[in-house]
Design a protein around this motif. Structure first.
Motif, mmCIF file in Angstrom:
data_model
loop_
_atom_site.group_PDB
_atom_site.id
_atom_site.type_symbol
_atom_site.label_atom_id
_atom_site.label_comp_id
_atom_site.label_asym_id
_atom_site.label_seq_id
_atom_site.Cartn_x
_atom_site.Cartn_y
_atom_site.Cartn_z
ATOM 1 N N UNK A 190 0.845 -1.194 0.000
ATOM 2 C CA UNK A 190 0.000 0.000 0.000
ATOM 3 C C UNK A 190 0.886 1.252 0.000
ATOM 4 N N UNK A 191 0.544 2.198 -0.871
ATOM 5 C CA UNK A 191 1.282 3.457 -0.987
ATOM 6 C C UNK A 191 0.514 4.628 -0.390
ATOM 7 N N UNK A 192 -0.818 4.546 -0.377
ATOM 8 C CA UNK A 192 -1.634 5.638 0.150
ATOM 9 C C UNK A 192 -2.959 5.082 0.655
ATOM 10 N N UNK A 193 -3.525 5.747 1.656
ATOM 11 C CA UNK A 193 -4.817 5.347 2.211
ATOM 12 C C UNK A 193 -5.519 6.575 2.758
ATOM 13 N N UNK A 194 -6.845 6.591 2.644
ATOM 14 C CA UNK A 194 -7.616 7.743 3.128
ATOM 15 C C UNK A 194 -9.010 7.270 3.524
ATOM 16 N N UNK A 195 -9.597 7.917 4.541
ATOM 17 C CA UNK A 195 -10.958 7.630 4.972
ATOM 18 C C UNK A 195 -11.937 8.515 4.208
ATOM 19 N N UNK B 62 -12.802 3.067 3.514
ATOM 20 C CA UNK B 62 -11.351 3.234 3.444
ATOM 21 C C UNK B 62 -10.940 3.043 1.996
ATOM 22 N N UNK B 63 -10.201 4.000 1.442
ATOM 23 C CA UNK B 63 -9.723 3.907 0.072
ATOM 24 C C UNK B 63 -8.209 3.698 0.090
ATOM 25 N N UNK B 64 -7.723 2.685 -0.636
ATOM 26 C CA UNK B 64 -6.286 2.389 -0.653
ATOM 27 C C UNK B 64 -5.763 2.340 -2.086
ATOM 28 N N UNK B 65 -4.489 2.693 -2.232
ATOM 29 C CA UNK B 65 -3.794 2.617 -3.521
ATOM 30 C C UNK B 65 -2.524 1.795 -3.317
ATOM 31 N N UNK B 66 -2.375 0.730 -4.127
ATOM 32 C CA UNK B 66 -1.242 -0.176 -3.987
ATOM 33 C C UNK B 66 -0.315 -0.090 -5.194
ATOM 34 N N UNK B 67 0.943 -0.419 -4.958
ATOM 35 C CA UNK B 67 1.904 -0.511 -6.044
ATOM 36 C C UNK B 67 1.485 -1.652 -6.958
ATOM 37 N N UNK B 68 1.505 -1.390 -8.274
ATOM 38 C CA UNK B 68 1.029 -2.391 -9.229
ATOM 39 C C UNK B 68 1.985 -2.470 -10.407
ATOM 40 N N UNK C 144 -5.509 -2.185 -8.314
ATOM 41 C CA UNK C 144 -4.749 -1.658 -7.182
ATOM 42 C C UNK C 144 -5.419 -0.509 -6.448
ATOM 43 N N UNK C 145 -6.535 -0.009 -6.969
ATOM 44 C CA UNK C 145 -7.334 0.989 -6.263
ATOM 45 C C UNK C 145 -8.542 0.272 -5.656
ATOM 46 N N UNK C 146 -8.609 0.255 -4.327
ATOM 47 C CA UNK C 146 -9.649 -0.534 -3.655
ATOM 48 C C UNK C 146 -10.407 0.346 -2.661
ATOM 49 N N UNK C 147 -11.740 0.207 -2.661
ATOM 50 C CA UNK C 147 -12.599 0.868 -1.684
ATOM 51 C C UNK C 147 -13.148 -0.204 -0.747
ATOM 52 N N UNK C 148 -12.887 -0.029 0.554
ATOM 53 C CA UNK C 148 -13.292 -1.006 1.564
ATOM 54 C C UNK C 148 -14.419 -0.437 2.415
ATOM 55 N N UNK C 149 -15.414 -1.269 2.726
ATOM 56 C CA UNK C 149 -16.454 -0.898 3.703
ATOM 57 C C UNK C 149 -15.896 -1.214 5.089
ATOM 58 N N UNK C 150 -15.713 -0.201 5.909
ATOM 59 C CA UNK C 150 -15.039 -0.401 7.193
ATOM 60 C C UNK C 150 -15.839 -1.304 8.119
ATOM 61 N N UNK D 297 -13.207 -2.087 -6.930
ATOM 62 C CA UNK D 297 -11.797 -2.236 -7.307
ATOM 63 C C UNK D 297 -11.596 -1.692 -8.711
ATOM 64 N N UNK D 298 -10.425 -1.101 -8.934
ATOM 65 C CA UNK D 298 -10.153 -0.480 -10.216
ATOM 66 C C UNK D 298 -8.634 -0.402 -10.399
ATOM 67 N N UNK D 299 -8.165 -0.580 -11.645
ATOM 68 C CA UNK D 299 -6.744 -0.356 -11.912
ATOM 69 C C UNK D 299 -6.499 1.136 -12.120
ATOM 70 N N UNK D 300 -5.459 1.646 -11.468
ATOM 71 C CA UNK D 300 -5.057 3.036 -11.666
ATOM 72 C C UNK D 300 -3.545 3.053 -11.839
#
Length: 474
Positions: free
Chosen positions: A82-87, A94-100, A107-113, A121-124
């Protein structure tokens, strides 16, 4: 409005090399803050916009979510690389961005807390300050959108499994800003291309009325923009910046301040009295006025109403920062960064200056949610020495000071200003609880004497050309 005895307490997030912790905010008993959340080892920490939840990024790609009513951990996510995360604003997602490495990696994922499940999920390909967070939600989480190639995509925030529910085609779009309260409009920036000037366009977010912009403004010599919505989503301030000043007056390029309304009644330059860069601009909490610091040093500062009519001149000085009190009564003008740290505190309601002081080397600055205190911080990596926190009263007198060997981040826990009482009553309450600062408590000198009040300068109307540019009213 909440009564004083039911108002929430102020809280402060502090992060250093060994992790983050949360203090109980002022007023402090015995002159020192008490600890609300013990130190948690982490590389980053951030509250949700409403202050209900706290995100903490720990080692081994673990992201923990804390409930801010109890500061107990309620959920933990393991997100490799994970490179970035934000509420989200209300702490629902929770939205996260991972190295891909490949487009097959979403690598762009939205999680229900609440459930811990992935809902979208989406590639960015990459992430920048302009494009993060990728999925933008309004403050009430009623609207969700994302910038994509040549379009703005909209989602159903209650059910992201539906995917894209509608889209606005905007060829060449490079940045978007969703209005937050309410999320009724979205602004899009389109850079200059093939001789066509850059532009900012405003679209309504409703599916049935989103094909054509409700407002538009074109810019010559514009490389980047800052987009600033007011509360109420009726007005948008646009700072248009070019990297090169064709007049050769500034090494740092050229900037202009523009104003657009969502009803299309106004579109033009804000009439400023002085040539030079736009240093800072901020809306009041009501969304009915805005403050601008502008011009070559010594900079000028002016307050305008939402029809671009000047309301008050705050004079000139070594300033590049303006912070409007969340209750709307006070403002702080300051000169941070490469300036010496002068601060001037103004009472907007009474139209007078109430104090001056200094906070040298400050990197961050913000009013407390109740509007009674102003906090500045000197943090790394911007500055590696003299790291510390200062808290001032609303009139600029020093209330608290603490130095750190290394300090990375300081932040008030967000709260709605409406949850606190009237500002006059709050100040009276604070004054009755004042604690005398002493050097033995590590706070430095006692409260600094403020300068005598100063009457505002009389306003001199701008030259005719600038005045003609803003004839339309909201």
């Amino acid at each position: 409005m909440a009564a004083k005895d039911t108002a929430p307490s102020l809280e402060i997030l502090v992060r250093g090399p060994e992790g983050c912790f949360v203090w109980n905010g002022p007023p402090f008993g015995n002159g020192e803050p008490s600890v609300k959340l013990e130190r948690v080892p982490c590389s980053r920490a951030k509250f949700s916009e409403d202050g209900s939840r706290l995100l903490v990024m720990k080692s081994d790609f673990v992201i923990s979510i804390y409930d801010c009513s109890s500061f107990k951990e309620i959920k933990s996510f393991q997100v490799p690389n994970v490179l970035a995360a934000v509420l989200s604003p209300c702490g629902t997602y929770l939205q996260t961005f991972q190295k891909s490495s490949t487009p097959q990696d979403k690598n762009l994922v939205l999680w229900k807390i609440e459930s811990g499940d992935s809902v979208y999920q989406q590639f960015q390909k990459n992430m920048t300050k302009t494009t993060w967070p990728s999925i933008r939600l309004s403050s009430d989480e009623a609207i969700a959108c994302r910038m994509a190639t040549n379009e703005i995509q909209f989602f159903d925030p209650k059910d992201f499994s539906k995917g894209i529910v509608h889209r606005i085609r905007v060829p060449g779009v490079a940045a978007v800003e969703l209005s937050m309260v309410p999320g009724s409009h979205v602004a899009a920036f389109i850079p200059e291309s093939k001789g066509v000037p850059a532009s900012v366009q405003i679209f309504a977010c409703g599916k049935e009325m989103q094909s054509q912009p409700v407002a538009r403004r074109s810019f010559f010599r514009c490389d980047t923009v800052q987009l600033k919505w007011n509360c109420g989503s009726t007005g948008l301030l646009v700072v248009a910046q070019s990297d090169v000043d064709k007049t050769n007056q500034s090494y740092y390029g050229e900037s202009k301040l523009n104003y657009l309304t969502t009803n299309g009644s106004h579109e033009g330059l804000v009439p400023l009295r002085k040539e030079g860069p736009i240093h800072d601009v901020q809306w009041s909490c009501s969304g009915s006025e805005f403050a601008v610091v502008y011009g070559f040093m010594p900079a000028s500062a002016t307050l305008f109403d939402k029809k671009c009519h000047p309301l008050l001149e705050l004079g000139t000085g070594p300033y590049n920062t303006v912070r409007w009190n969340p209750k709307g009564k006070f403002l702080c003008l300051a000169g941070f960064g490469n300036l010496p740290g002068d601060m001037a505190f103004w009472d907007y309601v009474d139209k007078k200056q109430i104090g001056t002081t200094k906070a040298e080397w400050s990197v961050t600055s913000e009013w407390s949610p109740d509007g009674c205190y102003f906090m500045t911080a000197t943090t790394a990596p911007r500055l590696q020495v003299d790291n510390g926190i200062k808290i001032f009263h609303h009139n600029g007198s020093l209330y608290f000071k603490k130095m750190f060997d290394k300090l990375y981040e300081v932040e008030w826990k967000p709260e709605s200003p409406d949850r606190f009482g009237e500002i006059a009553e709050l100040i009276k309450s604070v004054n009755s609880l004042k604690v005398t600062e002493t050097k033995s408590q590590g706070q430095g000198a006692a409260s600094k004497k403020t300068a005598p009040a100063q009457k505002p300068a009389a306003y001199r109307p701008p030259h005719a050309k600038a005045a003609a540019a803003v004839q339309a009213e909201v």
